[in-house]
Design a protein around this motif. Structure first.
Motif: not given
Length: 463
Positions: A1-7, A436-442, A448-449, A452-457
């Motif tokens: 999924x494409x995120x909105x253009x941050x520019x 370590x990666x699991x904690x960094x995902x938190x 990944x896009x 982020x799209x799922x969380x912020x939707x």
């Protein structure tokens, strides 16, 4: 999924829909000051004005010059703003038509409509907050109880992130030792150092296990508890429901089977959202409609955290009540004996003795006697279920965080087993990297896009 253009420079109404004393429009992005300057007449030039200042002005249509509203304009220059970008907040009168007109003027001047949660996403992408803090913003807005509000504020403060970050640092230190041994695959780790590494792995695993266990409480803090009021027809379920809520929410009659469908309402008890459910009386249904109501009652019982079983002691024997209670599923049950105003004290004594094991609460839903005791009993159950404060404790309320912590524990368990069995250090180092990666995902250090799209939707537009 494409995120909105941050520019892009974005705009949205940040206050809730409807009429109010004030409405706020937020603009964020590189051209925020230029857009605001194009639509607002103030005593200063917005483009040159200082950050963190507020100015009086008028919003005008660029083409017509017609005044849309009298406003106050707050200026926040990057990086000291909510998003980390240049931000303008326009405080206008809280008329939806006015607010929509101002947004339209901003769009005509170069901004685009913001997507759901895009302002907070930009705060995350700019590094002003991490992903735990970003998610806590949505939680704080949606919190239906004081406990969840406090838990969200704690997470927004960054304290949970700091705790997870400390565990991550410990994992990095242990992983570095494993990585160092991969350069000497033929060497065996000294017994004392192996014991020290095992102890460090156990300490980190214990910390993560405590965090994972906290989700049992965190889920209650987030979702609240469900408390159906169940029992035979005409036992006083709807009357007790109304008495607890202190309002006439359910229809009450002397006719058995009046309640055909479930009705629910939430109130705050001990900081937890408690959803009370008035249910149809449990009996052999007289028709299809009542049968559907009884089936819904049983579903509510299956989903319940706590049950209130209520009985009419003027018309139900102690033996019948005991039989009912034995049929209840293995859940916490508050036994309520209703209509105490219709029986003599000697009868009450007989019932309380016979049902002493169930600690019955004596109630008259008509006179309200004993209703406060029912609520107090629920409060006691809540305190026993959540023996910690949510305000100053590292507690998980988000299932995404729980899954990541569980994955980290699994990886550490694998690493420990390999260390005990003398397996390859390279394999152990891989397990540590996975943990370590699991904690960094938190925290959002790895993402990944799509995530982020799922969380912020889940956010509202304007936040």
């Amino acid at each position: 999924m494409t995120l909105p253009d941050s520019d892009d420079t974005i705009v949205a109404i940040s206050t809730p829909p409807g009429y109010g004393g004030i409405g706020v429009i937020r603009i964020s992005g590189k051209q925020a000051f230029t857009v605001a300057n194009a639509i607002i007449d103030t005593t200063v030039n917005v483009i040159d004005a200082k950050s963190h200042t507020i100015h009086h002005g008028y919003v005008r249509g660029a083409q017509t010059g017609t005044i849309t509203d009298e406003v106050l304009v707050a200026l926040f220059r990057a990086p000291n703003s909510y998003t980390g970008e240049d931000v303008i907040e326009i405080s206008a009168h809280g008329n939806p038509q006015i607010l929509k007109q101002i947004v339209g003027l901003a769009i005509d001047s170069g901004a685009r409509p913001a997507a759901a949660g895009e302002f907070t996403m930009r705060a995350f992408l700019s590094g002003r907050i991490d992903l735990v803090q970003a998610e806590s913003v949505a939680d704080l807005i949606a919190a239906e109880s004081a406990a969840f509000q406090q838990a969200a504020l704690y997470q927004l403060s960054g304290k949970l992130s700091a705790y997870i970050g400390t565990i991550r640092s410990q994992l990095l230190d242990i992983g570095a030792l494993f990585e160092a041994y991969t350069d000497f695959p033929e060497e065996h780790i000294p017994q004392q150092q192996q014991a020290e590494l095992l102890a460090k792995l156990d300490d980190v695993t214990a910390s993560l296990s405590r965090l994972a266990s906290s989700y049992r409480h965190g889920e209650i803090i987030r979702a609240g508890i469900q408390v159906p009021i169940v029992g035979p027809p005409n036992a006083g379920k709807s009357s007790l429901f109304n008495a607890i809520l202190a309002e006439e929410r359910a229809i009450v009659t002397d006719i058995p089977g009046t309640t055909r469908d479930t009705i629910s309402e939430k109130i705050d008890i001990e900081g937890i959202a408690v959803r009370f459910v008035d249910t149809a009386g449990l009996r052999e249904a007289a028709d299809q409609i009542e049968a559907a109501g009884v089936e819904r009652s049983r579903r509510e019982i299956d989903a319940a955290n706590l049950l209130i079983t209520i009985f009419d002691i003027a018309n139900t024997s102690a033996a019948e009540i005991m039989s009912w209670l034995r049929k209840m599923p293995g859940k916490a049950v508050i036994c309520v004996l209703n209509k105490i105003d219709l029986v003599p004290k000697s009868t009450l004594d007989t019932y309380t003795t016979a049902l002493a094991f169930h600690y019955p609460v004596l109630v008259s839903a008509t006179t309200l006697a004993g209703v406060d005791t029912v609520v107090a009993r629920i409060a006691s159950v809540i305190r026993d279920s959540i023996p910690i404060s949510s305000a100053n404790v590292n507690i998980l309320t988000n299932q995404r965080h729980l899954v990541a912590v569980q994955n980290a524990i699994l990886s550490l368990t694998e690493a420990r087993a390999k260390l005990e069995q003398g397996e390859s250090f390279e394999l152990m180092a891989f397990d540590l990297r996975q943990a370590t990666n699991s904690l960094e995902e938190i925290l959002g250090k790895i993402t990944n896009d799509d995530l982020l799209a799922e969380i912020f939707s889940r956010f509202c537009i304007g936040k």
